[in-house]
Enzyme design. Structure first.
Site, PDB file in Angstrom:
ATOM      1  CG  ASP A  34       3.838   0.744   0.355  1.00 38.51           C
ATOM      2  OD1 ASP A  34       3.195   0.313   1.287  1.00 38.51           O
ATOM      3  OD2 ASP A  34       3.941   0.008  -0.632  1.00 38.51           O
ATOM      4  CE  LYS A  56       5.917  -5.009   0.795  1.00 41.95           C
ATOM      5  NZ  LYS A  56       6.841  -6.614  -0.096  1.00 41.95           N
ATOM      6  CG  MET A 170       9.322  -8.437  -4.259  1.00 42.99           C
ATOM      7  SD  MET A 170       7.811  -9.230  -3.617  1.00 42.99           S
ATOM      8  CE  MET A 170       7.996  -8.904  -5.250  1.00 42.99           C
TER       9      MET A 170
HETATM   10  N1  SAH Z   1       4.646  -2.594  -7.545  1.00 43.04           N
HETATM   11  C1  SAH Z   1       6.462  -2.055  -7.172  1.00 43.04           C
HETATM   12  C2  SAH Z   1       7.097  -3.141  -7.102  1.00 43.04           C
HETATM   13  C3  SAH Z   1       6.693  -3.818  -5.946  1.00 43.04           C
HETATM   14  S1  SAH Z   1       7.658  -4.970  -5.284  1.00 43.04           S
HETATM   15  C4  SAH Z   1       6.400  -1.428  -8.602  1.00 43.04           C
HETATM   16  O1  SAH Z   1       5.652  -1.832  -9.542  1.00 43.04           O
HETATM   17  O2  SAH Z   1       7.873  -1.338  -8.576  1.00 43.04           O
HETATM   18  C5  SAH Z   1       9.289  -4.070  -4.489  1.00 43.04           C
HETATM   19  C6  SAH Z   1      10.808  -4.911  -5.367  1.00 43.04           C
HETATM   20  O3  SAH Z   1      11.120  -3.768  -6.493  1.00 43.04           O
HETATM   21  C7  SAH Z   1      11.826  -4.802  -4.740  1.00 43.04           C
HETATM   22  O4  SAH Z   1      11.964  -6.054  -3.896  1.00 43.04           O
HETATM   23  C8  SAH Z   1      12.645  -4.392  -6.434  1.00 43.04           C
HETATM   24  O5  SAH Z   1      12.768  -6.233  -6.303  1.00 43.04           O
HETATM   25  C9  SAH Z   1      12.290  -3.664  -6.397  1.00 43.04           C
HETATM   26  N2  SAH Z   1      11.624  -1.864  -6.696  1.00 43.04           N
HETATM   27  C10 SAH Z   1      11.169  -1.274  -6.299  1.00 43.04           C
HETATM   28  N3  SAH Z   1      11.594  -0.136  -6.552  1.00 43.04           N
HETATM   29  C11 SAH Z   1      13.919  -0.301  -7.232  1.00 43.04           C
HETATM   30  C12 SAH Z   1      14.455  -0.194  -7.349  1.00 43.04           C
HETATM   31  N4  SAH Z   1      13.967   1.398  -6.702  1.00 43.04           N
HETATM   32  N5  SAH Z   1      15.819  -0.324  -7.543  1.00 43.04           N
HETATM   33  C13 SAH Z   1      15.862  -1.977  -7.333  1.00 43.04           C
HETATM   34  N6  SAH Z   1      14.859  -2.386  -7.234  1.00 43.04           N
HETATM   35  C14 SAH Z   1      13.526  -2.010  -6.929  1.00 43.04           C
END
Ligand code: SAH
Length: 245
Positions: A34, A56, A170
């Site tokens: 991803d 995405k 998100m």
């Molecule tokens: N499976 C992932 C989340 C997927 S949804 C997890 O466990 O972290 C994707 C969302 O995660 C993004 O829209 C954002 O809100 C958050 N996100 C992921 N990585 C991030 C980062 N490094 N900094 C801030 N938000 C993050």
């Protein structure tokens, strides 16, 4: 017999990858990844490993989920060790459950390798503990993807009246709607909020405000970003440690 490893890549900082994830990445014949997974991780793969990007871009899937499922399945027919690498943890808003069900139905062996989810680690890198004795006894991870003003919203807004910590993933593009909704259910307009962009990476940016001010203050912050609502945000003043000022 081939095996698919649904693997969490952690939130960004490559050192937050687990040893188990690293092992399967080094063994992989193909890595299906991803946008959110740190691309430096791919350099750990053995030579000859195939890379397939199914990510995405700013919330827009380049491939719909059912096609991603199919790509994983087809690679499992072709290769012995398939790594499906996902940002954070594969089961926290990662659709890892859907991918696992698809493989199960097709009798493909799989393993889940949990990852460090952004929902707790990104606040931690901003100096915000998601729970803190006397401040918050629980935290909730909520999707911000769904518009809060949607009549059939599945988000239980009325459950958010307590002072417990809310972490919205998100949700950056819906930030002002989320804040309005939280004020509507009775939270004070000066309730603390932080937005953390590109957490755990050298580009990490943190903006702190209130339900009233944060939408303006956080304008233009790059994604990925998450939103933390709660009194724990105030601890950042003393606990911030990661950003160099
Ligand atoms: N499976 C992932 C989340 C997927 S949804 C997890 O466990 O972290 C994707 C969302 O995660 C993004 O829209 C954002 O809100 C958050 N996100 C992921 N990585 C991030 C980062 N490094 N900094 C801030 N938000 C993050």
């Amino acid at each position: 017999m081939s095996k698919v490893y649904l693997t969490g890549a952690g939130p960004g900082d490559i050192e937050l990858l687990t040893l188990k994830a690293l092992r399967v990445i080094q063994d992989a014949d193909v890595i299906i990844y991803d946008r959110l997974a740190n691309p430096d991780i791919l350099e750990k793969a053995k030579s000859g490993c195939e890379f397939v990007y199914v990510g995405k871009e700013d919330g827009r899937h380049i491939l719909p989920q059912d096609e991603i499922n199919e790509v994983i399945y087809e690679n499992a027919l072709k290769y012995e060790t398939v790594v499906r690498l996902k940002g954070g943890d594969p089961f926290v808003f990662g659709r890892g459950g859907e991918e696992a069900l698809y493989l199960k139905q097709r009798e493909v062996e799989f393993e889940i390798i949990p990852g460090i989810t952004s929902s707790i680690s990104v606040p931690a890198y901003a100096g915000i503990p998601v729970t803190h004795r006397g401040v918050a006894v629980s935290f909730r991870v909520v999707t911000g993807h769904e518009a809060p003003n949607k009549p059939a919203s599945q988000i239980p807004w009325n459950d958010f009246k307590s002072d417990d910590t809310l972490v919205f993933l998100m949700g950056l593009s819906k930030l002002s709607l989320i804040c309005e909704k939280l004020i509507e259910i009775g939270k004070p307009s000066n309730f603390p909020v932080a937005v953390i962009s590109r957490g755990t990476t050298p580009e990490q940016k943190v903006v702190v405000g209130t339900l009233e001010t944060i939408a303006n203050k956080a304008k233009g912050l790059p994604t990925p970003a998450l939103i933390v609502v709660g009194k724990v945000v105030e601890l950042r003043e003393q606990l911030k440690w990661f950003e160099k000022e």
